[in-house]
Design an enzyme around this catalytic site. Structure first.
Site, short mmCIF file in Angstrom:
data_model
loop_
_atom_site.label_atom_id
_atom_site.label_comp_id
_atom_site.label_asym_id
_atom_site.label_seq_id
_atom_site.Cartn_x
_atom_site.Cartn_y
_atom_site.Cartn_z
N ASP A 66 53.09 45.53 31.90
CA ASP A 66 52.02 46.11 31.09
C ASP A 66 52.42 47.44 30.45
O ASP A 66 52.26 47.64 29.25
CB ASP A 66 50.76 46.30 31.95
CG ASP A 66 50.12 44.98 32.36
OD1 ASP A 66 50.24 44.01 31.60
OD2 ASP A 66 49.52 44.92 33.44
N CYS A 100 43.69 58.09 42.33
CA CYS A 100 44.98 58.27 41.67
C CYS A 100 44.78 58.41 40.16
O CYS A 100 45.42 59.25 39.51
CB CYS A 100 45.89 57.09 41.98
SG CYS A 100 47.58 57.28 41.34
N GLY A 116 49.26 51.60 30.77
CA GLY A 116 49.17 50.17 30.52
C GLY A 116 47.90 49.55 31.07
O GLY A 116 47.86 48.35 31.34
N CYS A 127 49.21 50.67 46.62
CA CYS A 127 50.64 50.89 46.38
C CYS A 127 51.36 51.49 47.57
O CYS A 127 52.52 51.20 47.82
CB CYS A 127 50.85 51.74 45.12
SG CYS A 127 50.37 53.47 45.29
#
Length: 353
Positions: free
Chosen positions: A17, A98, A122, A197
């Site tokens: 992306d 984040c 993205g 993540c």
């Protein structure tokens, strides 16, 4: 730099992306500078391979690329927040934090330092001028299956004139992958990252136990009358609306409906108890409007993957909104975000309390 060419600082994760976003921005006439944020060792979105993937794309299309260490900021604003919310029996969304502090906070600060006017990512969303609201507004992406407007409500409204979302007008992810394939990007078939993540294996309970003072602690599972039905091994292991995995049996299915932190009790009840007609939302960020002077009708999402529900919102104070649903809603979870929509326009949102 070509005279008059607009410069944009693009956050790049090494995925398809953001890689295609770099190309689309370049083709739209921007001077693109790529930045990959090093956020956390072992992260699924900014490990060495991801950084190299981002760098390779930038090299291929001839743009600058930088890797900048933001580990301290990420730990302070995202990881510590994540741990503290679980410590207080709330279920956080770290991606939203984040976005608020790193992807649309630190990146914009860096852009200003470098004299760059625009920032980009993205994400699947759109920013357009609205005649109704007489300003730029955040809108859902054309690709509703990938729409990320829910996790973007925290963008400071003053940045809506400074952000570009190149993917917002595309109606499918396959279109993005096809562009990547046509340009020979090695990341064209790279799978999407869907886990938190900094917890690549998805085991948040293990993560909390190994990275904080949150440990297993036995306590009672009780019903709404206080009757003990069984034992739990830590309140952080359970979320509002959870039915399975409690190790208790009952004639009628029981669901997690709350916590008594002081007594270390997990409170359960029958299905009707997980429905609520209203909720309180704090830490408000309004985008399409500056304030709510009288109750307004909106649709509300209380989780990223959830369908919207009709509701009325009204200000309690400058940082608190009361939401009254048209129909009772299940599994309203403290710590998650509530985002308010007018059609495909994001009015704003906040954290459920």
């Amino acid at each position: 730099m070509t005279e008059g060419k607009k410069r944009v600082l693009l956050g790049m994760s090494g995925g398809v992306d953001s890689s295609v976003s770099a190309l689309l921005l370049q083709e739209a006439g921007y001077e693109v500078i790529g930045i990959t944020m090093s956020l956390c060792d072992g992260s699924s979105c900014c490990n060495l391979n991801s950084m190299l993937d981002a760098k390779e794309v930038c090299k291929k299309i001839g743009i600058e690329h930088y890797i900048i260490d933001y580990k301290d900021e990420f730990k302070d604003k995202v990881i510590n927040y994540f741990i503290n919310e679980y410590r207080n029996c709330r279920t956080p969304n770290p991606c939203i934090q984040c976005n608020k502090y790193l992807k649309f906070g630190e990146i914009y600060i860096k852009a200003q330092e470098l004299g760059i006017e625009y920032i980009s990512t993205g994400h699947y969303a759109r920013i357009e001028y609205s005649k109704k609201y007489k300003r730029n507004v955040l809108k859902k992406a054309k690709n509703i299956l990938k729409d990320q407007s829910y996790v973007l409500y925290v963008i400071p409204k003053e940045l809506l004139n400074k952000i570009v979302f190149p993917l917002g007008e595309y109606e499918s992810k396959e279109q993005i992958r096809e562009i990547a394939r046509e340009r020979g990007f090695a990341v064209a078939s790279k799978p999407d990252s869907e886990d938190i993540c900094f917890i690549p294996d998805g085991n948040y309970k293990k993560y909390l136990e190994e990275n904080s003072d949150i440990k297993e602690k036995e306590g009672n599972i009780v019903n709404t009358e206080g009757k003990v039905l069984g034992k739990h091994t830590g309140l952080y292991k359970y979320t509002i609306g959870q039915r399975k995995g409690m190790g208790i049996s009952n004639e009628v299915p029981l669901f997690v409906i709350g916590y008594n932190i002081e007594k270390n009790e997990l409170i359960v009840g029958e299905e009707d108890k997980i429905y609520k007609n209203e909720m309180i939302v704090k830490d408000i960020n309004l985008l399409a409007i500056d304030n709510i002077n009288e109750p307004i009708e909106v649709t509300v999402k209380t989780r990223y993957s959830q369908k919207e529900s009709e509701a009325k919102i009204e200000m309690v104070d400058e940082n608190t909104i009361k939401v009254t649903f048209k129909e009772p809603q299940a599994r309203i979870t403290p710590g998650q975000s509530a985002v308010f929509y007018d059609g495909d326009v994001v009015i704003g949102g906040g954290i459920i309390r």
